[in-house]
Design a protein around this motif. Structure first.
Motif, mmCIF file in Angstrom:
data_model
loop_
_atom_site.group_PDB
_atom_site.id
_atom_site.type_symbol
_atom_site.label_atom_id
_atom_site.label_comp_id
_atom_site.label_asym_id
_atom_site.label_seq_id
_atom_site.Cartn_x
_atom_site.Cartn_y
_atom_site.Cartn_z
ATOM 1 N N UNK A 91 -38.761 34.304 60.915
ATOM 2 C CA UNK A 91 -38.042 34.991 61.992
ATOM 3 C C UNK A 91 -36.949 34.115 62.582
ATOM 4 N N UNK A 92 -37.246 32.837 62.758
ATOM 5 C CA UNK A 92 -36.245 31.929 63.322
ATOM 6 C C UNK A 92 -35.047 31.782 62.395
ATOM 7 N N UNK A 93 -35.258 31.849 61.087
ATOM 8 C CA UNK A 93 -34.161 31.725 60.132
ATOM 9 C C UNK A 93 -33.355 33.017 59.992
ATOM 10 N N UNK A 94 -34.000 34.141 60.226
ATOM 11 C CA UNK A 94 -33.354 35.425 59.934
ATOM 12 C C UNK A 94 -32.776 36.157 61.125
ATOM 13 N N UNK A 95 -33.160 35.808 62.336
ATOM 14 C CA UNK A 95 -32.814 36.681 63.452
ATOM 15 C C UNK A 95 -31.307 36.864 63.602
ATOM 16 N N UNK A 96 -30.508 35.785 63.487
ATOM 17 C CA UNK A 96 -29.057 35.906 63.662
ATOM 18 C C UNK A 96 -28.391 36.630 62.490
ATOM 19 N N UNK A 97 -28.680 36.262 61.221
ATOM 20 C CA UNK A 97 -28.083 37.029 60.115
ATOM 21 C C UNK A 97 -28.473 38.501 60.131
ATOM 22 N N UNK A 98 -29.709 38.802 60.516
ATOM 23 C CA UNK A 98 -30.131 40.204 60.604
ATOM 24 C C UNK A 98 -29.293 40.943 61.647
ATOM 25 N N UNK A 99 -29.092 40.329 62.789
ATOM 26 C CA UNK A 99 -28.306 40.958 63.848
ATOM 27 C C UNK A 99 -26.870 41.210 63.398
ATOM 28 N N UNK A 100 -26.271 40.243 62.698
ATOM 29 C CA UNK A 100 -24.910 40.425 62.172
ATOM 30 C C UNK A 100 -24.876 41.572 61.164
ATOM 31 N N UNK A 101 -25.911 41.662 60.333
ATOM 32 C CA UNK A 101 -25.994 42.753 59.368
ATOM 33 C C UNK A 101 -26.109 44.113 60.034
ATOM 34 N N UNK A 102 -26.864 44.189 61.131
ATOM 35 C CA UNK A 102 -27.001 45.445 61.874
ATOM 36 C C UNK A 102 -25.646 45.883 62.439
ATOM 37 N N UNK A 103 -24.900 44.938 62.963
ATOM 38 C CA UNK A 103 -23.569 45.263 63.496
ATOM 39 C C UNK A 103 -22.658 45.775 62.389
ATOM 40 N N UNK A 104 -22.698 45.098 61.232
ATOM 41 C CA UNK A 104 -21.881 45.540 60.100
ATOM 42 C C UNK A 104 -22.289 46.933 59.636
ATOM 43 N N UNK A 105 -23.588 47.214 59.621
ATOM 44 C CA UNK A 105 -24.064 48.535 59.230
ATOM 45 C C UNK A 105 -23.639 49.616 60.206
ATOM 46 N N UNK A 106 -23.624 49.310 61.489
ATOM 47 C CA UNK A 106 -23.209 50.283 62.494
ATOM 48 C C UNK A 106 -21.735 50.630 62.359
#
Length: 283
Positions: A91-106
């Motif tokens: 979770x600590x490694x993924x939280x920021x890249x996941x958030x960036x991916x969500x923004x890109x998907x939106x």
């Protein structure tokens, strides 16, 4: 008449959504998927009956699914965390890249054609189903997750594809974790935490993405069913959330009572079925 439906038809749709809420909450606990993989196909049928235009129907399903996943994923995550099954290092490694991916998907959802959402849903669901149903212990990328940029790419991909599918990230994180030798139970628990990270900004992003569609299709915004704000249906969320919250802990208990292989087979069959629904609609 509401949205072209009489009282009995509206009652049938409402009861269907309440039942779907119970099932999606249970699946959120069992599979760590947030319930979106069942909500999206069912919402698609409900909104079709309600006369929602085809051009906006799929993103409306996805946005509503992400909104509903928020409380369900939080409750599922807390139940798994209490059992000590969540991998906090990932979770600590993924939280920021996941958030960036969500923004890109939106942002993609704001401009993408309706068929893209279906194609992404089918490709990912069937890929995951094949991995689970035909699983071999030798099908591995490695004995442990890589370090550095590749992990960030994985996180970005999870956030992007989850937002385009309306799921909580469980399809992707479960798949990746099994490819790197992690137990499926741990993957499911960690996925429930990722679903929290994905669903909140994802739902907000679909509200943003749907504003131009509401202007272009005024009937969508004016429909008493599905009471849409952007690409989020409030009535769909209100009917599904209560029962999904109630059944999520039951799913967690069921997941920890099942064997690894039985859990893989159940998850794989489920993904194959829901993917097939959208293959039919693409033909």
């Amino acid at each position: 008449m509401v949205a072209g439906l009489n009282a009995s038809e509206l009652l049938e749709l409402a009861l269907l959504l309440v039942g779907v809420g119970a099932l999606s909450g249970f699946l959120a606990g069992v599979f760590g998927i947030g319930g979106g993989a069942i909500l999206v196909p069912v919402f698609y049928e409900c909104f079709r009956l309600a006369g929602v235009p085809l051009e906006v129907r799929m993103p409306l399903c996805i946005g509503t699914s992400l909104a509903i996943i928020i409380p369900t994923s939080i409750r599922s995550y807390r139940a798994h965390y209490a059992r000590g099954a969540v991998d906090m290092d990932i979770l600590r490694q993924w939280w920021l890249p996941v958030l960036v991916g969500v923004i890109a998907g939106s942002v993609t959802a704001r401009y993408a054609p309706e068929r893209l959402f279906k194609i992404v849903f089918v490709m990912v669901a069937w890929s995951a189903a094949a991995r689970l149903l035909l699983a071999r212990e030798t099908w591995k990328f490695g004995d442990d997750f890589p370090k550095g940029p590749l992990m960030r790419i994985y996180g970005f991909g999870i956030g992007l594809l989850s937002t385009l599918m309306g799921v909580g990230g469980g399809l992707f994180s479960n798949l990746l974790m099994t490819f790197y030798g992690r137990p499926l139970h741990q993957g499911i628990a960690t996925s429930s935490a990722l679903a929290v990270l994905i669903s909140i900004p994802g739902a907000i992003g679909y509200v943003y993405a749907g504003w131009p569609a509401a202007a272009h299709y005024p009937d969508v915004a004016a429909l008493q069913w599905p009471f849409a704000i952007g690409y989020v249906s409030l009535i769909g969320a209100v009917l599904v959330m209560p029962t999904s919250l109630w059944t999520a802990p039951l799913g967690v208990r069921a997941a920890h009572a099942m064997s690894k292989r039985n859990l893989e087979l159940a998850f794989g069959c489920y993904l194959f079925i829901v993917g097939g629904r959208f293959v039919i609609s693409l033909l």
